[in-house]
Write an enzyme that holds these catalytic residues in place. Structure first.
Site, PDB file in Angstrom:
ATOM      1  N   GLY A  35      -4.060  -0.163 -18.331  1.00  0.00           N
ATOM      2  CA  GLY A  35      -4.007  -1.225 -19.343  1.00  0.00           C
ATOM      3  C   GLY A  35      -5.050  -2.303 -19.147  1.00  0.00           C
ATOM      4  N   GLU A  36      -5.802  -2.257 -18.036  1.00  0.00           N
ATOM      5  CA  GLU A  36      -6.810  -3.295 -17.820  1.00  0.00           C
ATOM      6  C   GLU A  36      -7.974  -3.132 -18.799  1.00  0.00           C
ATOM      7  OE1 GLU A  36      -7.838  -3.644 -13.674  1.00  0.00           O
ATOM      8  OE2 GLU A  36      -5.855  -4.431 -13.168  1.00  0.00           O
ATOM      9  N   ARG A  91      -3.432 -27.614 -29.954  1.00  0.00           N
ATOM     10  CA  ARG A  91      -2.349 -28.565 -30.242  1.00  0.00           C
ATOM     11  C   ARG A  91      -1.740 -29.114 -28.964  1.00  0.00           C
ATOM     12  NH1 ARG A  91       0.748 -25.010 -34.678  1.00  0.00           N
ATOM     13  NH2 ARG A  91      -0.277 -23.380 -33.472  1.00  0.00           N
ATOM     14  N   HIS A 124      -7.656 -29.038 -33.608  1.00  0.00           N
ATOM     15  CA  HIS A 124      -6.510 -29.871 -33.980  1.00  0.00           C
ATOM     16  C   HIS A 124      -6.723 -31.341 -33.604  1.00  0.00           C
ATOM     17  CE1 HIS A 124      -2.523 -31.081 -34.969  1.00  0.00           C
ATOM     18  NE2 HIS A 124      -2.379 -31.579 -33.761  1.00  0.00           N
ATOM     19  N   LYS A 184       5.905 -36.984 -41.032  1.00  0.00           N
ATOM     20  CA  LYS A 184       6.568 -35.818 -40.414  1.00  0.00           C
ATOM     21  C   LYS A 184       7.167 -36.186 -39.064  1.00  0.00           C
ATOM     22  CE  LYS A 184       4.073 -32.270 -38.549  1.00  0.00           C
ATOM     23  NZ  LYS A 184       3.266 -31.047 -38.602  1.00  0.00           N
ATOM     24  N   ARG A 186       8.749 -34.029 -35.882  1.00  0.00           N
ATOM     25  CA  ARG A 186       8.997 -32.666 -35.399  1.00  0.00           C
ATOM     26  C   ARG A 186      10.174 -32.654 -34.443  1.00  0.00           C
ATOM     27  NH1 ARG A 186       6.841 -27.845 -35.512  1.00  0.00           N
ATOM     28  NH2 ARG A 186       4.908 -28.367 -36.613  1.00  0.00           N
ATOM     29  N   ASP A 211      -3.560 -28.936 -44.810  1.00  0.00           N
ATOM     30  CA  ASP A 211      -3.279 -29.131 -43.386  1.00  0.00           C
ATOM     31  C   ASP A 211      -4.358 -28.413 -42.572  1.00  0.00           C
ATOM     32  OD1 ASP A 211      -1.930 -29.974 -41.147  1.00  0.00           O
ATOM     33  OD2 ASP A 211      -0.033 -29.027 -41.638  1.00  0.00           O
ATOM     34  N   SER A 215       1.304 -22.412 -39.307  1.00  0.00           N
ATOM     35  CA  SER A 215       1.787 -21.462 -38.307  1.00  0.00           C
ATOM     36  C   SER A 215       3.126 -20.879 -38.774  1.00  0.00           C
ATOM     37  CB  SER A 215       1.888 -22.185 -36.965  1.00  0.00           C
ATOM     38  OG  SER A 215       2.334 -21.313 -35.978  1.00  0.00           O
ATOM     39  N   THR A 216       4.235 -21.517 -38.428  1.00  0.00           N
ATOM     40  CA  THR A 216       5.538 -21.025 -38.910  1.00  0.00           C
ATOM     41  C   THR A 216       5.722 -21.339 -40.385  1.00  0.00           C
ATOM     42  OG1 THR A 216       6.684 -23.108 -38.449  1.00  0.00           O
ATOM     43  CG2 THR A 216       6.599 -21.498 -36.659  1.00  0.00           C
TER      44      THR A 216
HETATM   45  C1  R5P Z   1       0.502 -30.187 -36.507  1.00  0.00           C
HETATM   46  O1  R5P Z   1       0.452 -31.430 -36.402  1.00  0.00           O
HETATM   47  C2  R5P Z   1      -0.441 -29.421 -37.344  1.00  0.00           C
HETATM   48  O2  R5P Z   1      -1.328 -30.250 -38.009  1.00  0.00           O
HETATM   49  C3  R5P Z   1       0.279 -28.554 -38.345  1.00  0.00           C
HETATM   50  O3  R5P Z   1       0.961 -29.374 -39.277  1.00  0.00           O
HETATM   51  C4  R5P Z   1       1.271 -27.649 -37.662  1.00  0.00           C
HETATM   52  O4  R5P Z   1       0.691 -27.028 -36.561  1.00  0.00           O
HETATM   53  C5  R5P Z   1       1.807 -26.613 -38.613  1.00  0.00           C
HETATM   54  O5  R5P Z   1       2.711 -25.804 -37.930  1.00  0.00           O
HETATM   55  P1  R5P Z   1       3.890 -25.093 -38.688  1.00  0.00           P
HETATM   56  O6  R5P Z   1       3.302 -24.289 -39.791  1.00  0.00           O
HETATM   57  O7  R5P Z   1       4.542 -24.248 -37.634  1.00  0.00           O
HETATM   58  O8  R5P Z   1       4.808 -26.166 -39.197  1.00  0.00           O
END
Ligand code: R5P
Length: 287
Positions: A35-36, A91, A124, A184, A186, A211, A215-216
């Site tokens: 796997g290397e 981030r 970021h 926002k 978190r 933005d 991600s999610t």
């Molecule tokens: C965080 O401050 C970034 O600017 C994005 O808002 C964040 O990474 C988005 O992540 P997600 O889609 O998971 O909410």
């Protein structure tokens, strides 16, 4: 100039090469039975200006990049410029809690000894630039995003948080519009709360929600929800980097009137081509 590409060559790499009038080098890669990872560059790089284009999205990317840089350095090129369209772990540019690493610094510490300069796209946070001992530039994508949405009759450009407000302001200014930001909080990696403190009338208006990273999708989905409750007409969504984990692009696609990201990462929504901007940035560093 010669370009060393990553394992998966996309249209972004081919188009940057075309704009620069350069060729993509031949890099052989394979896996040992255990796997290397193995790679070998099949071009002569001696006295050549080398451009390495490589994302750092998952751990394997970093290993492949370090192997590529070590192999290239040993071939005595005249310079190595590293272009990172998606610089992951940015981030975690600071130690939020005792016991955590400064992940982006760890990555910069690994790569900077091998290169003469680094270019990243919409990092970021600019703090990461300060971790490098070599020139490190953050390319901000503004005009291509503004251009992409110019016919959508947008009234406001909206950032889902105050951290992204500067970017939203620049995009708005390129479109001749006003920017606002939401607020926002978190709670965890996937749970966020979005509120709107700006007293501005968005009823019946078209807005562009923008933005740096999706991600999610938690941030963008909560923001869309809030804007819809405030009775906007159309919500268009854009981001520089479409990481789209957990299938978030589908959910956002259903809720928004349009979803477009740049081709820093290749996805089905990567319709904003930044190859020309990247090629220009490379030119400005090398000349
Ligand atoms: C965080 O401050 C970034 O600017 C994005 O808002 C964040 O990474 C988005 O992540 P997600 O889609 O998971 O909410």
């Amino acid at each position: 100039m010669i370009i060393l590409p990553p394992e998966k060559v996309t249209s972004l790499h081919r188009d940057v090469a075309k704009h620069l009038g350069s060729e993509l080098a031949k890099v052989e890669r394979k896996q040992f039975p255990d796997g290397e990872h193995y790679l070998r560059i099949h071009n002569d790089l001696k006295e050549q200006q080398v451009l390495v284009i490589h994302n750092i999205r998952v751990e394997r990317d970093l290993l492949d990049l370090l192997f590529l840089l070590d192999a290239a350095r040993a071939m005595e090129p005249s310079s190595i410029t590293l272009l990172v369209p998606y610089f992951g772990y940015a981030r975690q540019h600071m130690r939020y809690n005792i016991g955590e690493p400064v992940s982006s610094k760890v990555i910069v510490d690994c790569i900077s000894p091998y290169v003469d300069s680094i270019l990243a796209v919409d990092l970021h946070n600019d703090e990461t630039l300060e971790y490098s001992s070599k020139p490190f530039k953050n390319i901000k994508i503004i005009d291509s995003i503004a251009k992409h949405f110019k016919d959508k009759k947008i009234t406001y450009v909206i950032s889902p948080d105050d951290g992204g407000f500067e970017r939203a302001q620049k995009i708005a200014s390129a479109m001749g519009l006003k920017a606002i930001h939401l607020d926002k909080k978190r709670e965890s990696g996937s749970v966020v709360h979005i509120t709107m403190n700006d007293i501005i009338d968005i009823y019946g208006k078209n807005v562009l929600l923008t933005d740096d990273i999706i991600s999610t999708g938690g941030t963008i989905l909560k923001a869309i929800d809030l804007l819809k409750r405030r009775k906007v007409d159309k919500v268009y969504v854009s981001a520089v980097h479409g990481v789209f984990c957990k299938g978030s692009e589908e959910t956002i696609g259903f809720s928004a009137n349009g979803l477009c990201v740049t081709n820093s990462l290749e996805t089905e929504h990567s319709t904003i081509d930044i190859s020309k901007e990247l090629a220009n940035a490379v030119r400005s560093v090398i000349s």
